[in-house]
Write a protein that holds these residues in place. Structure first.
Motif, short mmCIF file in Angstrom:
data_model
loop_
_atom_site.label_atom_id
_atom_site.label_comp_id
_atom_site.label_asym_id
_atom_site.label_seq_id
_atom_site.Cartn_x
_atom_site.Cartn_y
_atom_site.Cartn_z
N GLY A 213 118.09 -2.98 -11.70
CA GLY A 213 117.90 -4.14 -11.37
C GLY A 213 117.92 -4.26 -10.47
N PHE A 214 117.50 -3.74 -9.56
CA PHE A 214 116.96 -2.92 -7.94
C PHE A 214 115.65 -2.74 -8.09
CE2 PHE A 214 121.52 -2.28 -8.14
CZ PHE A 214 121.24 -3.50 -7.43
N PRO A 215 114.73 -3.63 -7.63
CA PRO A 215 113.05 -3.13 -7.96
C PRO A 215 113.04 -1.54 -7.49
CG PRO A 215 113.10 -5.33 -6.09
CD PRO A 215 114.19 -4.51 -6.17
N HIS A 216 111.69 -0.97 -7.62
CA HIS A 216 111.80 0.57 -7.75
C HIS A 216 110.02 0.80 -7.29
CE1 HIS A 216 110.54 1.02 -12.14
NE2 HIS A 216 111.99 0.30 -11.91
N PRO A 217 109.71 1.50 -6.89
CA PRO A 217 107.99 1.94 -7.16
C PRO A 217 108.16 2.53 -9.00
CG PRO A 217 109.35 3.97 -5.81
CD PRO A 217 110.68 2.79 -6.58
N SER A 218 106.99 2.60 -9.18
CA SER A 218 106.91 3.19 -10.72
C SER A 218 106.40 4.25 -10.73
CB SER A 218 105.59 2.33 -11.36
OG SER A 218 104.48 2.34 -10.42
N ILE A 219 106.79 5.22 -11.82
CA ILE A 219 106.24 6.71 -12.42
C ILE A 219 105.66 6.25 -13.14
CG2 ILE A 219 108.37 8.40 -12.52
CD1 ILE A 219 110.29 7.27 -11.09
N ASP A 220 104.66 7.67 -13.26
CA ASP A 220 104.30 8.01 -14.41
C ASP A 220 104.27 9.51 -14.97
OD1 ASP A 220 102.29 7.43 -16.23
OD2 ASP A 220 100.22 7.91 -14.85
N PRO A 221 104.55 9.26 -16.12
CA PRO A 221 105.96 10.21 -15.97
C PRO A 221 104.67 12.12 -16.99
CG PRO A 221 106.96 9.26 -17.53
CD PRO A 221 105.64 8.56 -16.70
N SER A 222 103.08 11.21 -17.50
CA SER A 222 102.05 11.46 -17.51
C SER A 222 101.70 12.23 -16.13
CB SER A 222 101.14 11.02 -18.16
OG SER A 222 100.66 9.78 -17.16
N SER A 223 102.08 12.23 -15.06
CA SER A 223 101.40 13.05 -13.70
C SER A 223 102.09 13.99 -13.78
CB SER A 223 100.95 11.76 -12.82
OG SER A 223 102.59 11.74 -11.97
N PRO A 231 101.88 18.45 -14.79
CA PRO A 231 100.51 17.66 -15.36
C PRO A 231 100.38 17.07 -16.61
CG PRO A 231 100.76 17.80 -13.36
CD PRO A 231 101.45 18.51 -13.65
N GLY A 232 100.48 16.61 -17.88
CA GLY A 232 99.59 16.15 -18.87
C GLY A 232 100.72 16.71 -19.40
N ALA A 233 102.14 16.92 -19.00
CA ALA A 233 103.19 17.42 -20.29
C ALA A 233 103.65 16.08 -21.13
CB ALA A 233 104.60 18.11 -19.61
N VAL A 234 103.19 15.22 -20.37
CA VAL A 234 103.89 13.62 -21.72
C VAL A 234 102.24 12.83 -21.26
CG1 VAL A 234 105.42 11.60 -21.17
CG2 VAL A 234 106.23 13.63 -20.08
N PRO A 235 102.31 12.37 -22.47
CA PRO A 235 100.68 11.94 -23.65
C PRO A 235 100.77 10.57 -22.44
CG PRO A 235 101.61 13.00 -25.06
CD PRO A 235 102.79 12.90 -23.56
N PRO A 236 99.81 10.01 -21.95
CA PRO A 236 100.09 8.42 -20.87
C PRO A 236 100.37 7.57 -21.91
CG PRO A 236 98.03 9.81 -20.89
CD PRO A 236 98.10 10.94 -21.74
N GLY A 237 101.08 6.79 -21.76
CA GLY A 237 101.12 5.42 -22.46
C GLY A 237 102.87 6.22 -23.70
N ALA A 238 102.95 7.31 -23.48
CA ALA A 238 104.31 8.09 -24.62
C ALA A 238 105.44 6.64 -23.65
CB ALA A 238 103.98 9.06 -24.17
N ARG A 239 106.51 7.29 -24.39
CA ARG A 239 107.94 6.49 -24.20
C ARG A 239 108.20 7.66 -23.22
NH1 ARG A 239 111.47 3.78 -28.47
NH2 ARG A 239 113.96 3.89 -27.39
N PHE A 240 109.25 7.98 -22.86
CA PHE A 240 109.85 8.70 -21.72
C PHE A 240 110.77 8.31 -21.72
CE2 PHE A 240 110.35 10.83 -17.93
CZ PHE A 240 111.06 12.13 -18.82
N ASP A 241 112.15 8.97 -21.79
CA ASP A 241 113.55 8.61 -21.41
C ASP A 241 113.84 10.05 -20.64
OD1 ASP A 241 113.66 6.89 -23.14
OD2 ASP A 241 114.32 7.80 -24.29
N PRO A 242 113.86 9.69 -19.40
CA PRO A 242 114.44 10.48 -17.93
C PRO A 242 115.87 11.80 -18.44
CG PRO A 242 115.10 8.47 -17.78
CD PRO A 242 114.25 8.48 -19.08
N PHE A 243 115.57 12.89 -18.45
CA PHE A 243 116.67 13.39 -18.97
C PHE A 243 117.16 14.08 -17.18
CE2 PHE A 243 112.00 15.87 -18.93
CZ PHE A 243 112.82 16.73 -17.60
#
Length: 268
Positions: A213-223, A231-243
């Motif tokens: 609910g708080f603003p945060h910088p966007s994170i791109d897991p594909s990077s 880099p490249g471990a997560v395909p661009p646009g793929a659904r990603f749940d942080p671990f």
């Protein structure tokens, strides 16, 4: 029985028996239901016309009355035979178009006062019952199946795309405003994506602290995530749940830095 009085007045000169009066009443009921008389006898005669009046000679045979009728739309042609059997009249009606046959038996004394043949206002009785018997016993059985009116489709409530997770969002015409979607920052959006296989909602089953609910910088897991994912471990646009905790500057203690008491004691 509006109209029957005028018909009876015209036919009164030849009405000499109760069954004559009953045939006159039956004739008028057929006229009321859209039929017109063509003439007497089984076969058509020369120069026949459809008429509301009884034809000449209709009362000649007091034991068997034979009349032919045709509907105003020419769809049905009826052959009526009224046969006297003692004190009852048996009506046998055939639709020559469909070959359907209907029969009704009427007790003459139930509908005619024989001592008042000269007075129209007293000669008929139980007129409503007579009308019902003619309608249910002759008119309805000989009519073709009623055309079914086209039913308009029932108006269905417009379901918003967000109310049905299996429904694709409708295309928006050019220049119109797209429907509002739930904010990805809403803490109550948890579980939304698991209900929508098309990805139209936000919020997975895992409560992401970065979506609290708080603003945060966007994170791109594909990077890539330093120290965790290349880099490249997560395909661009793929659904990603942080671990695990993302980012080095995340405030708060790391739970892995505080092991429970006796963590390294094998006897605990």
């Amino acid at each position: 029985m509006a109209g029957l009085e005028a018909l009876y007045a015209l036919a009164r000169a030849v009405i000499s028996r109760p069954q004559d009066a009953l045939v006159c009443g039956i004739h008028w009921e057929l006229v009321r239901h859209g039929y017109r008389c063509l003439g007497t006898g089984d076969q058509p005669g020369p120069d026949e016309r459809k008429s509301e009046l009884l034809p000449s000679g209709w009362e000649a045979n007091k034991e068997v009355y034979t009349l032919r009728y045709k509907s105003t739309d020419d769809a049905h042609e009826l052959l009526l035979k009224a046969i006297m059997v003692e004190d009852s009249m048996i009506l046998n009606v055939m639709d020559r178009s469909s070959q359907k046959v209907a029969d009704v038996t009427l007790a003459v004394a139930d509908y005619i006062n024989p001592e008042h043949l000269d007075d129209f206002h007293k000669v008929y009785k139980n007129t409503e019952e007579l009308r019902t018997r003619i309608a249910s016993g002759i008119i309805t059985p000989l009519r073709g199946p009623a055309e079914k009116a086209e039913k308009e489709p029932e108006s269905k409530r417009d379901v918003h795309w967000d109310e049905d997770p299996l429904r694709l969002p409708p295309r928006q015409p050019v220049g119109t405003r797209a429907p509002s979607r739930p904010s990805p920052l809403s803490p109550f959006a948890v579980g939304g994506e698991d209900l929508d296989p098309f990805g139209g909602r936000s919020g997975g089953m895992i409560v992401d602290p970065l979506h609290s609910g708080f603003p945060h910088p966007s994170i791109d897991p594909s990077s890539g995530i330093p120290g965790r994912l290349p880099p490249g471990a997560v395909p661009p646009g793929a659904r990603f749940d942080p671990f695990g905790p993302l980012g080095a500057g995340r405030p708060g203690p790391d739970p892995d830095h505080l092991p429970p008491p006796g963590y390294d004691d094998m006897f605990m």
